[in-house]
Design a protein around this motif. Structure first.
Motif, PDB file in Angstrom:
ATOM      1  N   ASN A 121       0.756  -8.522  -2.833  1.00  0.00           N
ATOM      2  CA  ASN A 121       0.317  -8.904  -2.400  1.00  0.00           C
ATOM      3  C   ASN A 121      -1.244  -9.534  -3.087  1.00  0.00           C
ATOM      4  OD1 ASN A 121      -0.042 -11.296  -0.169  1.00  0.00           O
ATOM      5  ND2 ASN A 121      -0.592  -9.945   1.477  1.00  0.00           N
TER       6      ASN A 121
ATOM      7  N   ARG B 225      -3.724 -13.065   2.947  1.00  0.00           N
ATOM      8  CA  ARG B 225      -3.190 -12.964   4.265  1.00  0.00           C
ATOM      9  C   ARG B 225      -2.098 -12.023   3.806  1.00  0.00           C
ATOM     10  NH1 ARG B 225      -1.661 -19.431   6.221  1.00  0.00           N
ATOM     11  NH2 ARG B 225      -3.414 -20.033   6.329  1.00  0.00           N
ATOM     12  N   THR B 226      -1.735 -11.541   5.961  1.00  0.00           N
ATOM     13  CA  THR B 226      -0.220 -10.474   5.036  1.00  0.00           C
ATOM     14  C   THR B 226       0.994 -10.953   4.573  1.00  0.00           C
ATOM     15  OG1 THR B 226      -1.509  -9.238   6.994  1.00  0.00           O
ATOM     16  CG2 THR B 226       1.032  -9.118   6.670  1.00  0.00           C
TER      17      THR B 226
ATOM     18  N   ASP C 170       5.693  -5.470   5.739  1.00  0.00           N
ATOM     19  CA  ASP C 170       3.910  -5.658   6.230  1.00  0.00           C
ATOM     20  C   ASP C 170       3.917  -5.535   4.435  1.00  0.00           C
ATOM     21  OD1 ASP C 170       5.304  -8.040   7.739  1.00  0.00           O
ATOM     22  OD2 ASP C 170       3.721  -7.005   8.951  1.00  0.00           O
ATOM     23  N   THR C 171       2.736  -6.722   4.037  1.00  0.00           N
ATOM     24  CA  THR C 171       1.908  -5.658   3.460  1.00  0.00           C
ATOM     25  C   THR C 171       0.779  -6.531   3.632  1.00  0.00           C
ATOM     26  OG1 THR C 171       3.239  -5.437   1.546  1.00  0.00           O
ATOM     27  CG2 THR C 171       1.711  -5.502   0.351  1.00  0.00           C
ATOM     28  N   PRO C 172      -0.287  -5.285   3.861  1.00  0.00           N
ATOM     29  CA  PRO C 172      -1.783  -6.522   3.687  1.00  0.00           C
ATOM     30  C   PRO C 172      -2.265  -7.188   2.410  1.00  0.00           C
ATOM     31  CG  PRO C 172      -1.856  -4.431   4.381  1.00  0.00           C
ATOM     32  CD  PRO C 172      -0.659  -4.273   3.435  1.00  0.00           C
TER      33      PRO C 172
ATOM     34  N   GLU D 224       1.108   2.982   0.513  1.00  0.00           N
ATOM     35  CA  GLU D 224       0.315   1.785  -0.060  1.00  0.00           C
ATOM     36  C   GLU D 224      -0.094   1.653  -1.148  1.00  0.00           C
ATOM     37  OE1 GLU D 224      -1.708  -0.598   3.159  1.00  0.00           O
ATOM     38  OE2 GLU D 224       0.281  -1.319   4.120  1.00  0.00           O
TER      39      GLU D 224
END
Length: 205
Positions: free
Chosen positions: A93, A97-98, A153-155, A204
């Motif tokens: 990402n 944004r997430t 969700d990926t930060p 992650e």
């Protein structure tokens, strides 16, 4: 979880390492030197060593343990380890944004039992003894199938990695061969990793 990484009870096994948990490192490999048990050997009891011959002057054996057989006694239940089926998937990402990352398994594959050392019983016997001792069901093999998906969700400015496969439970036990005259071979410590559930491992970077 206990300080040594073992599960405090069988009921907590299913709650550990949920597929939605995001880890910080790739899946751990077993610390022991383990060997996969071939699928066609799962139901077979191994052949035991030859019966020890009495020395001159020995008295005839007065105990009878016929038939000679292998023994396995589970002593400790550890945590879950993930065995991947197929390649690693990653999504970076680059935004502030997430973002949502969706991963889909790309292959179908089976994962079986791995053990350290030579068992003196069949894998099925090991699984039955584990269930009796810890009230947890593990299998001789499980299949991770093509097409299973997960979304997480990926930060911002992070990469989410995912592998699909089979979670296996670690068990430690003792194994030996009991001869017909009730003498036995030396006890061996056996570590096993047995299929417990199919699922994802996420981390992650």
């Amino acid at each position: 979880m206990a300080d040594d990484g073992t599960l405090p009870s069988a009921s907590s096994a299913s709650a550990q390492s949920d597929d939605s948990d995001i880890n910080t490192t790739p899946p751990e490999e077993p610390a022991e030197d383990v060997t996969d048990v071939p699928a066609d050997a799962v139901d077979k009891d191994p052949e035991g060593p030859a019966e020890p011959k009495p020395l001159p002057g020995d008295l005839p054996p007065f105990r009878d343990c016929n038939p000679a057989h292998g023994v396995y006694i589970p002593t400790k239940q550890g945590r879950q380890y993930h065995r991947a089926v197929g390649p690693r998937n990653s999504n970076h990402n680059a935004t502030s944004r997430t973002a949502k990352s969706t991963f889909t398994s790309e292959v179908t594959g089976e994962v079986g039992v791995s053990v350290s050392g030579k068992l003196d019983v069949s894998v099925n016997t090991l699984l039955v003894k584990v269930k009796e001792k810890f009230e947890v069901t593990v299998s001789a093999k499980m299949t991770a199938k093509l097409g299973n998906s997960i979304s997480v969700d990926t930060p911002p400015h992070k990469t989410t990695n995912a592998v699909y496969g089979v979670w296996r439970l670690k068990h430690t036990g003792k194994s030996y061969w009991l001869h017909a005259n009730c003498t036995s071979t030396p006890e061996k410590t056996i570590v096993s990793y047995s299929p417990y559930r199919v699922g994802w491992y996420l981390w992650e970077s």
